[in-house]
Design a protein around this motif. Structure first.
Motif, short mmCIF file in Angstrom:
data_model
loop_
_atom_site.label_atom_id
_atom_site.label_comp_id
_atom_site.label_asym_id
_atom_site.label_seq_id
_atom_site.Cartn_x
_atom_site.Cartn_y
_atom_site.Cartn_z
N ASN A 182 1.69 -0.39 -10.68
CA ASN A 182 1.27 1.06 -11.33
C ASN A 182 2.38 2.00 -10.87
O ASN A 182 1.96 3.16 -12.30
CB ASN A 182 0.08 1.89 -10.82
CG ASN A 182 -0.48 2.87 -11.98
OD1 ASN A 182 0.01 2.84 -12.83
ND2 ASN A 182 -0.97 4.04 -11.57
N GLN B 46 -4.76 5.97 -11.39
CA GLN B 46 -4.87 4.91 -10.37
C GLN B 46 -3.78 5.58 -9.22
O GLN B 46 -3.24 5.16 -8.90
CB GLN B 46 -3.63 3.25 -10.29
CG GLN B 46 -5.17 2.92 -11.50
CD GLN B 46 -4.67 1.29 -12.08
OE1 GLN B 46 -3.57 1.18 -11.52
NE2 GLN B 46 -5.11 1.08 -13.31
N GLU C 105 -4.16 6.17 -5.31
CA GLU C 105 -4.06 4.62 -4.67
C GLU C 105 -2.17 4.71 -4.99
O GLU C 105 -1.77 3.76 -3.98
CB GLU C 105 -4.45 3.43 -5.81
CG GLU C 105 -6.28 3.71 -5.56
CD GLU C 105 -6.98 4.57 -6.71
OE1 GLU C 105 -6.06 4.98 -7.48
OE2 GLU C 105 -7.79 3.93 -6.85
#
Length: 295
Positions: A86, A133, A136
């Motif tokens: 990501n 995301q 995370e």
């Protein structure tokens, strides 16, 4: 189907609209109201998604390097950070660059000019691909040996994600509910027309008329009502959207968020409204005429 039959169906469909003018007017108004509500919530969801995308493009979080590492050791962490899922881009910022950025942000370089560079840490500016995301990703970067701390505006990111998800969910629920209501209203409008002509329909069926021949004028009626509702709803939606964006501009909210100009999406909204109106009208017609064809 010949040209005469086509004009017959169109003529009968239009005649039925004016014969039951009050119910036709009610059906169009209901369709307009439903499409306006659906369109408004859908546009909220679209704008929330657009803002979220802008936030993804501009948002970043900082990862501070442990003071015990030399600058070369700090730079060596970049490849490990880039390997985190990501992560889009990674930019290394030295202590000196961090100090200069701080002075520039304060707007008073004389006051902070004597601040030593050692007061700052080497750091990484990290952009993410998917803001949903981000939490995370921050947690994974914190696990890298040599990263002492991180700073991320998770509350802002989570807030925009929540607004986008809620707006999308509400839009989907309302679209389903209001389409059902609109179809029901138009079905009842056309059912009134079929009820007053039930004997004529029965005679036509006994004379060998096909279901399609009987059904076509009512389909024309429903589609005209639906398309009229869609067209009116489009122009009203344009006006409402313009009033809302004007109010936001005057209140200064545009300094915080931006909305998509209606002109950029007008063709999509028009096609969506006409398509929805067409489907609602046709669906209502099919529902209304179905039982009267069983002769």
């Amino acid at each position: 189907m010949g040209e005469k039959q086509i004009w017959y169906h169109i003529r009968e469909g239009v005649r039925s609209i004016f014969t039951h003018g009050l119910m036709s007017f009610a059906a169009v108004c209901m369709t307009v109201a439903c499409l306006l509500i659906m369109g408004s919530f859908t546009l909220i969801a679209v704008n929330a998604g657009n803002i979220l995308q802008d936030l993804e493009d501009e948002n970043e979080f900082l990862a501070y390097v442990d003071d015990s590492l030399s600058q070369n050791e700090a730079r060596a962490l970049q490849s490990e950070i880039e390997g985190v899922p990501n992560v889009a881009t990674v930019t290394f910022i030295t202590k000196e660059e961090a100090r200069q950025n701080f002075i520039d942000q304060q707007g008073n370089s004389d006051l902070f000019e004597s601040t030593p560079a050692d007061s700052f840490r080497d750091r990484y500016s990290i952009h993410v691909n998917d803001i949903e995301q981000m939490e995370e990703t921050v947690a994974q970067v914190e696990q890298i040996s040599g990263i002492a701390d991180t700073r991320a505006a998770l509350e802002v990111a989570d807030g925009f994600v929540m607004v986008s998800n809620v707006a999308t969910a509400i839009a989907v629920i309302l679209i389903v509910m209001l389409v059902v209501i609109s179809v029901f209203i138009i079905a009842n409008t056309i059912k009134l027309a079929t009820f007053t002509r039930r004997e004529e329909i029965a005679i036509m069926k006994m004379c060998g008329a096909t279901n399609w021949f009987v059904r076509a004028p009512f389909l024309v009626e429903g589609m005209i009502l639906g398309l009229a509702g869609g067209l009116i709803a489009f122009f009203l939606q344009w006006a409402v959207y313009g009033l809302i964006t004007k109010a936001m501009m005057e209140s200064g909210i545009f300094n915080i968020i931006t909305t998509i100009p209606f002109g950029n999406i007008s063709h999509v909204v028009l096609l969506a409204f006409l398509g929805a109106g067409f489907a609602i009208g046709a669906g209502g017609s099919v529902m209304a005429i179905r039982k009267f064809l069983k002769v």
